[in-house]
Design a protein around this motif. Structure first.
Motif, PDB file in Angstrom:
ATOM      1  N   VAL A  72       0.760  -1.119  -0.130  1.00 33.26           N
ATOM      2  CA  VAL A  72      -0.108   0.306   0.224  1.00 33.26           C
ATOM      3  C   VAL A  72       0.600   1.228  -0.046  1.00 33.26           C
ATOM      4  N   GLU A  73       0.006   2.103  -0.450  1.00 36.39           N
ATOM      5  CA  GLU A  73       1.027   3.608  -0.590  1.00 36.39           C
ATOM      6  C   GLU A  73       1.123   4.402   1.284  1.00 36.39           C
ATOM      7  N   GLY A  74       2.094   5.351   1.267  1.00 41.11           N
ATOM      8  CA  GLY A  74       1.691   5.396   2.660  1.00 41.11           C
ATOM      9  C   GLY A  74       3.308   5.805   2.966  1.00 41.11           C
ATOM     10  N   THR A  75       4.062   5.276   4.320  1.00 39.52           N
ATOM     11  CA  THR A  75       5.328   5.420   5.125  1.00 39.52           C
ATOM     12  C   THR A  75       4.788   4.575   6.610  1.00 39.52           C
ATOM     13  N   ASN A  76       5.491   3.800   6.643  1.00 40.25           N
ATOM     14  CA  ASN A  76       5.804   3.087   8.146  1.00 40.25           C
ATOM     15  C   ASN A  76       4.500   2.238   8.458  1.00 40.25           C
ATOM     16  N   VAL A  77       4.027   2.451   7.060  1.00 37.22           N
ATOM     17  CA  VAL A  77       2.789   0.858   7.177  1.00 37.22           C
ATOM     18  C   VAL A  77       3.139  -0.404   7.111  1.00 37.22           C
ATOM     19  N   LYS A  78       2.909  -1.271   8.120  1.00 40.02           N
ATOM     20  CA  LYS A  78       2.996  -2.501   8.676  1.00 40.02           C
ATOM     21  C   LYS A  78       1.435  -3.244   9.425  1.00 40.02           C
ATOM     22  N   GLU A  79       0.491  -3.546   8.746  1.00 37.31           N
ATOM     23  CA  GLU A  79      -0.937  -3.408   9.243  1.00 37.31           C
ATOM     24  C   GLU A  79      -1.746  -4.812   9.333  1.00 37.31           C
ATOM     25  N   GLU A  80      -1.937  -5.096  10.484  1.00 39.33           N
ATOM     26  CA  GLU A  80      -2.803  -6.736  10.249  1.00 39.33           C
ATOM     27  C   GLU A  80      -4.010  -6.023   9.129  1.00 39.33           C
ATOM     28  N   ILE A  81      -4.353  -7.134   8.123  1.00 45.07           N
ATOM     29  CA  ILE A  81      -6.001  -7.361   7.899  1.00 45.07           C
ATOM     30  C   ILE A  81      -6.794  -8.303   8.473  1.00 45.07           C
ATOM     31  N   PRO A  82      -7.626  -7.163   9.021  1.00 42.62           N
ATOM     32  CA  PRO A  82      -8.288  -7.899   9.997  1.00 42.62           C
ATOM     33  C   PRO A  82      -9.181  -9.249   9.473  1.00 42.62           C
ATOM     34  N   SER A  83      -9.569  -9.282   8.689  1.00 46.49           N
ATOM     35  CA  SER A  83     -10.346 -10.658   8.759  1.00 46.49           C
ATOM     36  C   SER A  83      -8.826 -11.677   8.102  1.00 46.49           C
ATOM     37  N   MET A  84      -8.027 -10.996   7.953  1.00 45.85           N
ATOM     38  CA  MET A  84      -6.681 -11.719   7.591  1.00 45.85           C
ATOM     39  C   MET A  84      -5.864 -12.351   8.246  1.00 45.85           C
ATOM     40  N   PRO A  85      -5.745 -12.989   9.991  1.00 46.68           N
ATOM     41  CA  PRO A  85      -4.954 -12.840  10.715  1.00 46.68           C
ATOM     42  C   PRO A  85      -3.946 -13.176  10.310  1.00 46.68           C
ATOM     43  N   GLY A  86      -2.891 -12.320  10.370  1.00 47.10           N
ATOM     44  CA  GLY A  86      -1.405 -12.885  10.505  1.00 47.10           C
ATOM     45  C   GLY A  86      -0.838 -12.690   9.003  1.00 47.10           C
ATOM     46  N   VAL A  87      -2.530 -11.473   7.820  1.00 45.22           N
ATOM     47  CA  VAL A  87      -1.647 -11.293   6.622  1.00 45.22           C
ATOM     48  C   VAL A  87      -2.004  -9.571   6.881  1.00 45.22           C
ATOM     49  N   TYR A  88      -0.879  -9.076   6.114  1.00 40.61           N
ATOM     50  CA  TYR A  88      -0.349  -7.228   7.058  1.00 40.61           C
ATOM     51  C   TYR A  88      -0.176  -6.812   5.168  1.00 40.61           C
ATOM     52  N   SER A 116      -9.081 -17.695   6.041  1.00 44.78           N
ATOM     53  CA  SER A 116      -9.460 -16.834   7.410  1.00 44.78           C
ATOM     54  C   SER A 116     -10.866 -18.162   8.161  1.00 44.78           C
ATOM     55  N   MET A 117     -11.069 -18.795   7.579  1.00 44.12           N
ATOM     56  CA  MET A 117     -12.085 -20.084   8.536  1.00 44.12           C
ATOM     57  C   MET A 117     -10.974 -20.631   9.284  1.00 44.12           C
ATOM     58  N   VAL A 118      -9.497 -21.367   8.207  1.00 44.48           N
ATOM     59  CA  VAL A 118      -9.599 -22.336   9.534  1.00 44.48           C
ATOM     60  C   VAL A 118      -8.858 -21.226   9.850  1.00 44.48           C
ATOM     61  N   LYS A 119      -8.227 -20.623  10.207  1.00 48.19           N
ATOM     62  CA  LYS A 119      -7.251 -19.454  11.721  1.00 48.19           C
ATOM     63  C   LYS A 119      -8.535 -19.069  12.547  1.00 48.19           C
ATOM     64  N   ALA A 120     -10.047 -18.582  12.114  1.00 47.20           N
ATOM     65  CA  ALA A 120     -10.853 -18.619  13.324  1.00 47.20           C
ATOM     66  C   ALA A 120     -11.127 -20.034  13.832  1.00 47.20           C
ATOM     67  N   ALA A 121     -11.000 -21.043  13.676  1.00 46.35           N
ATOM     68  CA  ALA A 121     -11.576 -22.329  13.955  1.00 46.35           C
ATOM     69  C   ALA A 121     -10.169 -22.832  14.733  1.00 46.35           C
ATOM     70  N   SER A 122      -9.475 -22.084  14.323  1.00 45.34           N
ATOM     71  CA  SER A 122      -8.005 -22.901  14.835  1.00 45.34           C
ATOM     72  C   SER A 122      -7.259 -21.947  16.298  1.00 45.34           C
ATOM     73  N   ALA A 123      -8.118 -20.268  15.945  1.00 40.49           N
ATOM     74  CA  ALA A 123      -7.515 -19.548  17.217  1.00 40.49           C
ATOM     75  C   ALA A 123      -8.555 -20.341  18.311  1.00 40.49           C
ATOM     76  N   ASN A 124     -10.638 -20.599  18.278  1.00 44.61           N
ATOM     77  CA  ASN A 124     -11.564 -20.408  18.957  1.00 44.61           C
ATOM     78  C   ASN A 124     -10.557 -22.846  18.845  1.00 44.61           C
TER      79      ASN A 124
END
Length: 325
Positions: A38-54, A278-286
């Motif tokens: 993405v554009e901008g500076t100093n961005v490392k932002e986790e995508i809320p619906s995709m845990p572990g992907v930024y 994301s479904m796997v990540k959610a089920a695993s988190a639970n």
């Protein structure tokens, strides 16, 4: 009187025996990792619906590249998310846009990394569709002109493979001609040949900021109910010069992976898409599933169905698991 029957369990008696006769394997070389810049500076932002992907800005991209390279992952699928969007998606074919800058940076840092450029307009247009809109309808042939310009710009930036995901009729032929005329005869096309209008893309649209503002993509992406149509789509792409074929999504459409494997001899790619991840990540988190076992079983299923390569957001985790971490 002895009963005669086959003793299949002889080949399952130990872990060593099972390893010896295993028919399919997931290898590090099979994995393609999607990357969002993405554009901008100093961005490392986790995508809320995709845990572990930024999302990464260009100034933070190197740290992600270093990790990917340290894990032995050799191939990336590149997605750029611009700030400026307009009706014709002009940032898609701007030689100095975010995607092209990121491709150049990757190739400078890791020249041997295979960079695959997603070639579409959806994240670049202000309406979120994969082509040019005229009175609310996608203009197929006008869209092809812009997709060709995008592919050429990505190849100029250093993309090793062009991966058109737009599902316009004739997109492989148009892009092949455009690349050849621009001197990129050596750059292969990884066609999203069988791409369904699927509900499994939801988290990706958060990642790419590409949700259509009106309507849907059902006039150009395939009906999930159709299989024979997928074979026609793939046959057209082969005839037009595709170098790879792809099925997207993967998990609900493994029958299409098998059908394409049985019908064509080109390298076959499956996209293990965002909602599958994301479904796997959610089920695993639970605590409902064992994430590693579920992921590896899924990827083996893709290989068993006939896939050669797998685009997956799990790639970094799988790389660690494959080396015993």
């Amino acid at each position: 009187m002895a009963i005669s029957f086959d003793r299949h369990r002889r080949l399952r008696t130990s872990a060593g025996m099972r390893d010896l006769v295993r028919e399919n394997h997931v290898r590090l070389e099979d994995l393609i990792y999607p990357l969002f810049v993405v554009e901008g500076t100093n961005v490392k932002e986790e995508i809320p619906s995709m845990p572990g992907v930024y999302h990464f800005s260009l100034d933070r991209l190197r740290e992600e590249l270093d990790e990917i390279a340290s894990l032995g992952i050799k191939s990336l699928m590149m997605f750029g998310v611009p700030e400026h969007k307009d009706a014709c998606g002009s940032e898609a074919y701007n030689d100095n846009a975010i995607t092209q800058q990121a491709i150049r940076q990757i190739k400078e840092a890791y020249p041997d990394m295979v960079v695959i450029a997603d070639t579409c307009l959806c994240q670049y247009t202000d309406h979120g569709h994969c082509g040019v809109l005229h009175e609310g309808e996608i203009d197929n042939d006008e869209s092809l002109k812009l997709l060709v310009a995008t592919a050429v710009s990505q190849a100029k930036a250093g993309a090793d493979i062009i991966a058109p995901s737009n599902m316009m009729d004739g997109f492989v032929a148009a892009i092949r001609e455009g690349l050849d005329e621009a001197g990129f005869v050596h750059v292969p096309i990884m066609s999203y040949s069988v791409k369904y209008a699927s509900s499994f893309y939801g988290p990706f649209r958060d990642a790419a900021h590409s949700t259509p503002k009106s309507g849907d993509r059902k006039t150009y992406q395939m009906d999930p109910a159709n299989a024979r149509e997928g074979l026609r789509e793939a046959a057209s792409d082969v005839a037009e010069g595709a170098d790879f074929l792809m099925v997207k999504p993967g998990l609900a459409f493994m029958d299409m992976v098998l059908r394409l494997r049985e019908s064509f001899d080109l390298p076959l790619v499956v996209y293990n898409v965002s909602a599958e991840y994301s479904m796997v990540k959610a089920a695993s988190a639970n605590g409902w599933i064992n994430e590693q076992q579920i992921v590896m079983e899924t990827l083996l299923g893709f290989k068993r169905a006939g896939a050669d390569l797998i685009i997956t957001y799990h790639a970094k985790d799988v790389a660690k698991w494959l080396r015993g971490e």
